[in-house]
Motif scaffolding. Sequence first.
Motif, short mmCIF file in Angstrom:
data_model
loop_
_atom_site.label_atom_id
_atom_site.label_comp_id
_atom_site.label_asym_id
_atom_site.label_seq_id
_atom_site.Cartn_x
_atom_site.Cartn_y
_atom_site.Cartn_z
N SER A 460 0.84 -1.20 0.00
CA SER A 460 0.00 0.00 0.00
C SER A 460 0.88 1.25 0.00
CB SER A 460 -0.91 -0.01 1.23
OG SER A 460 -1.64 1.20 1.33
N VAL A 461 1.94 1.22 0.81
CA VAL A 461 2.89 2.34 0.84
C VAL A 461 3.56 2.51 -0.51
CG1 VAL A 461 5.07 3.14 1.83
CG2 VAL A 461 3.29 2.20 3.32
N ARG A 463 2.41 1.69 -3.46
CA ARG A 463 1.46 2.25 -4.43
C ARG A 463 1.28 3.75 -4.23
NH1 ARG A 463 -1.10 -2.80 -3.41
NH2 ARG A 463 -2.42 -1.86 -1.80
N LYS A 464 1.19 4.16 -2.97
CA LYS A 464 1.03 5.59 -2.69
C LYS A 464 2.28 6.38 -3.11
CE LYS A 464 -2.18 4.95 1.17
NZ LYS A 464 -2.37 5.02 2.65
N ALA A 467 2.26 6.77 -6.82
CA ALA A 467 1.27 7.78 -7.20
C ALA A 467 1.79 9.19 -6.97
CB ALA A 467 -0.02 7.55 -6.41
N ALA A 468 2.70 9.32 -5.99
CA ALA A 468 3.29 10.63 -5.69
C ALA A 468 4.52 10.91 -6.54
CB ALA A 468 3.65 10.71 -4.21
N LEU A 543 6.05 7.81 4.16
CA LEU A 543 5.97 8.86 3.14
C LEU A 543 6.13 10.22 3.82
CD1 LEU A 543 3.05 7.51 0.94
CD2 LEU A 543 5.43 7.81 0.24
N GLU A 545 6.23 14.14 3.25
CA GLU A 545 5.73 15.10 2.26
C GLU A 545 6.86 15.97 1.72
OE1 GLU A 545 2.11 18.39 1.89
OE2 GLU A 545 2.38 17.21 3.73
#
Length: 581
Positions: A460-461, A463-464, A467-468, A543, A545
Amino acid sequence: MNLFSDIRAQVLDAIAAMQAEGTLPEGLSTDAITVEPPRDPAHGDMATNAAMVLAKPAGKKPRDIADVLAGKLADDARIASAEVAGPGFLNLRLADVVWQGLPKAVLSAGEAYGRGSLGQGVKVNVEYVSANPTGPLHVGHTRGAVFGDALASLLAYTGYDVTREYYINDGGAQVDVLARSVYLRYLEAHGHEVEFADGTYPGDYLVPVGEALKADVGDAYVDQPESVWLEKVREFATDAMLALIREDLAQLGVEMDVFFSEKSLYGTGRIENAIDTLRDRGLIYKGTLEPPKGKVPEDWEPREQTLFKSTEHGDDVDRPIMKSDGAWTYFAPDIAYHWDKIDRGFDQLIDVFGADHGGYVKRMKAAVSALSEGRVPLDVKLCQLVKLYKNGEPFKMSKRAGTFITLRDVVDEVGPDVTRFVMLTRKNDAPLDFDFAKAVEQSKENPVFYVQYAYARVFSVLRKAEAAGIAVDDATLAGADLSDMTHETELSVARKLAEWPRLVEIAARTHEPHRVAFFLYDLASDLHSLYNRGNDEPQLRFLQEDDPATSQAKIALARAVAVVISAGLGILGVKPVEEMR
C-alpha cells in the motif's frame, strides 16, 4: 549476509590474536562458541559465550578472558561497545551504521537473502503423508503434509538437494479391504442392496469409484467369487484412491517428486536383499523374545521367530521380521524401502510420521543405522493430533468421508494458505488447536492475517509512493541513504531483519519449520508497531511530504521487510498478498 556469523568470525579472529600474543594457549576448540541475540534486548544486540567456553581448557577465569576479548572487539568499527556481564558473558552493541546497512543488503540480495549454503548440495529424502491409499486424506494427514512440505522447502532454501516422497502402503491387507468395499459399491451401482460389515470402508467417497468400476467392466463381476475380481478391483480401487489423494495434496499446494509403491518390493527380491544384507552383518537370527512389559496377554506364548538384532543399533528390543507362517512382518518391507533410499544415494533421510507411530521410531532408526553402517542418519518427526474448534468450542463439521474430517473439508472452510500457516503455528510434536473462527479473524490474534497484513501494508505504501511520483523499485531503494535512520523503533525492525539468515539456518538444522512462522509473526509485529507509531510521530511515517529522498530511505526498510516476509511465506507454502480483501 549473516551478520551473526560475521560477528562470530570477528570473535574468532580476536581469539586467534590473543593466542598469538600468548594471552590464550594454542589448540583451543572454538566449536561451542556462539554469537546470538541476548535473551533480554536491554543487554545489547548480540551476546557471546566465548569466554565461558574457553575458560576451563585455557585454565583462566572467564571474566579475565572476557575483559581482553572486549578490548579486541572494541577495535571493530561495527561494534559500538562490548560489555562483560555476569560470570563472563560478553554483550555487544553494534553501531547504528550496521543496522542502517541492512535494508540495502536485503534489497540487493532479494529473496536470496538468508539462503546461505548450509546444505551444500547434500541429498535429503523427506518422506511425508504416506497415508494408506484407502480413502481421502484426513485432518491429521493435513498437518503432516504441511509440515513435511514446509520442511522440504526449508531445506531446499538452505542449499540441500531435496526429494519429496510419498510411500504408498499398497502391499498390506487394508488394500484388500478397500477392494471389497469398492466391490460393494459396484454391486450397489447395479441396484443390489448391500451391507457394510465391520472393518470395511462405508464412506460415500467410494460411491463414484463403484460407479466407475461398473462403467469399466459392466456386470462382469456381479455374482462372481472373490477369486475372480479381487486382484483387479484392488488395482482399480488403489489407482482411484491415489488419484483422490493427489487431488487432495494439490488442493493444499503439495506436489511430490516420487510416489513409491510398497507393492513393488514384493516378488522382486528387494525385501530378501535387504534382509540378507543385515544377515551378512550378523544382525538376523532365530530367537525367542521376552514377554511384553506390563500385563502379559493371556494368549501370549514364547515362540521362535526370525529377529532383527535392532538393540545393537539403539532399539529397546529386537524386532520380528518374519511371521510364523513364513510371511514377512510389516517391518520387513519398511526395512527394504529404506534400504532402497540408501541405495539411491541419499545422504540424509527424514520420515514424517503421525502421532500414533511413536513406537516405530527406534526400530526404523536402528534399521537405517544397520543398513548404512551408521553413514546415513534418519530423523523421524512425529506430528501430534489436531483438534478442531470454532469460537473456542469443539467444531463438528459434516464429514464427506462418513467417519472423519478430510483435508478438503478443512481447506474448503478456510483456504489452503490459512490451513498451511495455522498448521505451522505449533511445533510438530505439540498438539494443535485449529480454531476456524480465529483462522479467518482480522486481528493480531490471527497470525496468518497479521503477517499477510504487514506485507499488504508495505505494498500500500509502495502504491502511494508511486502515485506521488517517487521511484520505489528495489534498485533505487537499495541505493537510498539511511544514515538518518536512528529512531529505536526503526532500528528494531532492522535488527529483526538481521536475524533472518540465522533463524533459517537454525530451523534447517533442527528440522523445525515452525520457527519460520514464529519469526514472521515477530517481524510483522515490529513493522506494524513502526507503522502505527507514525500516526503520532510524523517523522516515522514512510511517506514524508515533499521529501522523496527521505521517503525512499524509510520505504527501503519497509520493502526489505516485505522481501523477507515473502521468502518466509514461500518456505511455508503460503502466497503473500499485496492487498487485503
